[in-house]
Scaffold this motif. Sequence first.
Motif, PDB file in Angstrom:
ATOM      1  N   LEU A  69       0.859  -1.119   0.011  1.00  0.00           N
ATOM      2  CA  LEU A  69      -0.022  -0.036   0.022  1.00  0.00           C
ATOM      3  C   LEU A  69       0.868   1.291   0.060  1.00  0.00           C
ATOM      4  CD1 LEU A  69      -2.850   1.220   0.022  1.00  0.00           C
ATOM      5  CD2 LEU A  69      -2.779   1.017   2.528  1.00  0.00           C
ATOM      6  N   PHE A  99      -5.354  -6.818  -0.135  1.00  0.00           N
ATOM      7  CA  PHE A  99      -6.296  -5.984   0.676  1.00  0.00           C
ATOM      8  C   PHE A  99      -7.743  -6.530   0.764  1.00  0.00           C
ATOM      9  CE2 PHE A  99      -9.064  -2.239   1.321  1.00  0.00           C
ATOM     10  CZ  PHE A  99      -8.419  -1.661   2.403  1.00  0.00           C
ATOM     11  N   ASN A 129      -9.755  -7.294   4.385  1.00  0.00           N
ATOM     12  CA  ASN A 129     -10.809  -6.473   4.925  1.00  0.00           C
ATOM     13  C   ASN A 129     -12.084  -7.243   4.704  1.00  0.00           C
ATOM     14  OD1 ASN A 129     -11.511  -5.962   2.275  1.00  0.00           O
ATOM     15  ND2 ASN A 129     -10.969  -3.678   2.488  1.00  0.00           N
ATOM     16  N   THR A 164     -15.759   2.516  -2.132  1.00  0.00           N
ATOM     17  CA  THR A 164     -15.084   2.084  -3.144  1.00  0.00           C
ATOM     18  C   THR A 164     -15.695   2.641  -4.445  1.00  0.00           C
ATOM     19  OG1 THR A 164     -14.101  -0.083  -2.438  1.00  0.00           O
ATOM     20  CG2 THR A 164     -14.451   0.013  -4.990  1.00  0.00           C
ATOM     21  N   HIS A 172      -8.374   7.530  -2.351  1.00  0.00           N
ATOM     22  CA  HIS A 172      -8.825   6.219  -2.451  1.00  0.00           C
ATOM     23  C   HIS A 172      -7.993   5.377  -1.803  1.00  0.00           C
ATOM     24  CE1 HIS A 172     -10.480   2.649  -3.988  1.00  0.00           C
ATOM     25  NE2 HIS A 172      -9.641   2.540  -5.057  1.00  0.00           N
ATOM     26  N   ASN A 217      -8.026   3.155   1.895  1.00  0.00           N
ATOM     27  CA  ASN A 217      -7.568   1.838   2.072  1.00  0.00           C
ATOM     28  C   ASN A 217      -6.521   1.756   3.125  1.00  0.00           C
ATOM     29  OD1 ASN A 217      -9.078   1.079   0.075  1.00  0.00           O
ATOM     30  ND2 ASN A 217      -7.348   1.016  -1.537  1.00  0.00           N
ATOM     31  N   ARG A 218      -5.491   2.815   3.332  1.00  0.00           N
ATOM     32  CA  ARG A 218      -4.694   2.689   4.436  1.00  0.00           C
ATOM     33  C   ARG A 218      -5.159   2.820   5.869  1.00  0.00           C
ATOM     34  NH1 ARG A 218      -2.125   6.186   7.948  1.00  0.00           N
ATOM     35  NH2 ARG A 218      -3.433   7.902   7.277  1.00  0.00           N
ATOM     36  N   GLU A 229      -8.322   1.577   6.571  1.00  0.00           N
ATOM     37  CA  GLU A 229      -9.017   0.684   6.995  1.00  0.00           C
ATOM     38  C   GLU A 229      -7.944  -0.532   7.395  1.00  0.00           C
ATOM     39  OE1 GLU A 229     -12.013  -2.389   7.109  1.00  0.00           O
ATOM     40  OE2 GLU A 229     -12.160  -0.228   7.167  1.00  0.00           O
TER      41      GLU A 229
END
Length: 260
Positions: free
Chosen positions: A125, A202, A206, A214, A240, A244-245, A247
């Motif tokens: 990531l 990822f 999750n 998303t 975006h 993600n980071r 989460e």
Amino acid sequence: MRMTWDIRRLSSVDRKGWMMDASFFENVKPNDSSLPEQVAEQISQLIIDRHLTCEDKLPNEFELAAQLRVGRGTVREAVKLLAARNVLVIRRGKGTFIARHPGEVEDPLGFAYYPDQMRLAMDLLEVRMRLEPWVAAVAAQRASAEDLEQVRSACLLVEQEVFSGRNHLKRDTEFHISIARCTQNLVVPKLIPIIIYSVELFGSLNGNALQSETVAEHRAILAALCARDAKAAEKAMEAHMEQNRKELQSILREIDKRKD
């Protein structure tokens, strides 16, 4: 139209109009490499020089052995080497063909074998947060109308999977790939395996969460690309990646709590 070679004749003309005579291959000569490696190298060079594609079929091992003046076993081993490298594809009963994407393999960096997949997810990531905003910015500047239509279609397919309650990771990957292709850069698509594994990893961590996020974030990226706004595309991709980071960090905290 599929091209095949008949090296029993002195020369032949393929569908691209070039001539290949019996002297095209050099006779294999002793050096530090094994004979199969030398044969594999010559076949690889042929593919590069003649711009061969997955429609093209190699001569059979009898013909190649005669052409190179080596044994059939050596040719067989060379073909196996190239098949393992995804340069050639062996189709039973049909022959040996050039692979669709020669040299590209599913997991070139061996990510699947890293023992600490959580750390790998974070490290990937980190790379994506540096790489993909730049990719989006360049894509906004260079994408053709056809490219943008491909991104739009990929975005829609992600949404269809999400709203249908199905796993959307494959479509998510295709969305990111379509953006990378918009850059018209020869190198960027070769970096796609990193993106692919990162998206899949990822998602497995999750549990396909962040589905509504998303969809919204993909739409923002698409809108910026269609507006040819490089700065907005970069910012949308950064947002975006940042989501993600956050989460992923939340997942790591939950794992640490369970350990305690």
